[in-house]
Design a protein around this motif. Sequence first.
Motif, PDB file in Angstrom:
ATOM      1  N   GLU A  69      32.784  40.839  31.817  1.00  0.00           N
ATOM      2  CA  GLU A  69      32.650  41.928  32.780  1.00  0.00           C
ATOM      3  C   GLU A  69      33.863  41.959  33.707  1.00  0.00           C
ATOM      4  O   GLU A  69      34.348  40.926  34.148  1.00  0.00           O
ATOM      5  CB  GLU A  69      31.377  41.742  33.603  1.00  0.00           C
ATOM      6  CG  GLU A  69      31.062  42.922  34.501  1.00  0.00           C
ATOM      7  CD  GLU A  69      29.708  42.804  35.148  1.00  0.00           C
ATOM      8  OE1 GLU A  69      28.727  43.276  34.545  1.00  0.00           O
ATOM      9  OE2 GLU A  69      29.637  42.227  36.247  1.00  0.00           O
ATOM     10  N   ILE A  70      34.332  43.165  33.986  1.00  0.00           N
ATOM     11  CA  ILE A  70      35.446  43.370  34.916  1.00  0.00           C
ATOM     12  C   ILE A  70      34.893  43.294  36.332  1.00  0.00           C
ATOM     13  O   ILE A  70      33.853  43.880  36.636  1.00  0.00           O
ATOM     14  CB  ILE A  70      36.108  44.741  34.675  1.00  0.00           C
ATOM     15  CG1 ILE A  70      36.769  44.767  33.301  1.00  0.00           C
ATOM     16  CG2 ILE A  70      37.114  45.059  35.770  1.00  0.00           C
ATOM     17  CD1 ILE A  70      37.316  46.124  32.908  1.00  0.00           C
ATOM     18  N   ARG A  87      35.791  34.542  37.556  1.00  0.00           N
ATOM     19  CA  ARG A  87      36.097  35.291  36.333  1.00  0.00           C
ATOM     20  C   ARG A  87      37.350  34.733  35.668  1.00  0.00           C
ATOM     21  O   ARG A  87      37.410  34.582  34.449  1.00  0.00           O
ATOM     22  CB  ARG A  87      36.276  36.772  36.669  1.00  0.00           C
ATOM     23  CG  ARG A  87      36.531  37.627  35.461  1.00  0.00           C
ATOM     24  CD  ARG A  87      36.687  39.099  35.892  1.00  0.00           C
ATOM     25  NE  ARG A  87      36.902  39.930  34.746  1.00  0.00           N
ATOM     26  CZ  ARG A  87      38.077  40.064  34.119  1.00  0.00           C
ATOM     27  NH1 ARG A  87      39.141  39.425  34.558  1.00  0.00           N
ATOM     28  NH2 ARG A  87      38.194  40.835  33.070  1.00  0.00           N
ATOM     29  N   VAL A  91      37.698  33.474  31.845  1.00  0.00           N
ATOM     30  CA  VAL A  91      38.644  34.069  30.905  1.00  0.00           C
ATOM     31  C   VAL A  91      39.618  33.012  30.397  1.00  0.00           C
ATOM     32  O   VAL A  91      39.929  32.963  29.204  1.00  0.00           O
ATOM     33  CB  VAL A  91      39.393  35.264  31.545  1.00  0.00           C
ATOM     34  CG1 VAL A  91      40.541  35.734  30.664  1.00  0.00           C
ATOM     35  CG2 VAL A  91      38.426  36.407  31.812  1.00  0.00           C
ATOM     36  N   GLU A 103      37.230  43.594  27.817  1.00  0.00           N
ATOM     37  CA  GLU A 103      36.779  43.705  29.201  1.00  0.00           C
ATOM     38  C   GLU A 103      36.029  45.014  29.379  1.00  0.00           C
ATOM     39  O   GLU A 103      36.498  46.064  28.934  1.00  0.00           O
ATOM     40  CB  GLU A 103      37.967  43.656  30.148  1.00  0.00           C
ATOM     41  CG  GLU A 103      38.748  42.355  30.055  1.00  0.00           C
ATOM     42  CD  GLU A 103      39.989  42.375  30.926  1.00  0.00           C
ATOM     43  OE1 GLU A 103      40.917  43.151  30.598  1.00  0.00           O
ATOM     44  OE2 GLU A 103      40.001  41.646  31.926  1.00  0.00           O
TER      45      GLU A 103
END
Length: 182
Positions: A69-70, A87, A91, A103
């Motif tokens: 998720e962005i 995040r 990543v 994404e």
Amino acid sequence: MRILGIDPGLQTTGFGVVDVEGQALTYVASGTITTTHLDRGNLPARLKVLFDGICEVRQRYQPDCAAVEIVFVNSNPQSTLLLGQARGACVTALVAGNLAVGEYTPVQMKQAVAGTGRAGKPEVQAMVQRLLRLPGVPGKDAADALGLAIAHAHAGQAMARIAQATTVSRRTSAMYRAGRTL
């Protein structure tokens, strides 16, 4: 194809693993990685727990690709920065294992799963349960992660069809606002 979805969070990060064969989606696993047992002020230790947890999930389930998720900007800049760091740890754990990472915004995931970008957590949980034929409703973080994997499965199939019809340039076909690319 096996897809690992990640819903990053500094306190709770959700993960979900889905197998895709043609149009069929099959549930493999889901769960959460938490840092609530650590001191809130010890950010490096919390990020290490997330990194190590994602590495363990990646090694255990051997996904072919991942979806994350962005991060969106919310009213509290400090919370946004902390979420961005969580995040980043997730990543980094994925790309350290040479996984391609897609994404998606929360709205894109909700549209792919529930048909509307305004779906709430309960609607996403119920649709994930229905789409994957689960015996019970998954937790909200795991449901979001599974939703990201489902969104990636749908987007991956669409991108493959486009690639067959024409040459696709990643830089020009997957741009976000303000020049951000995948």
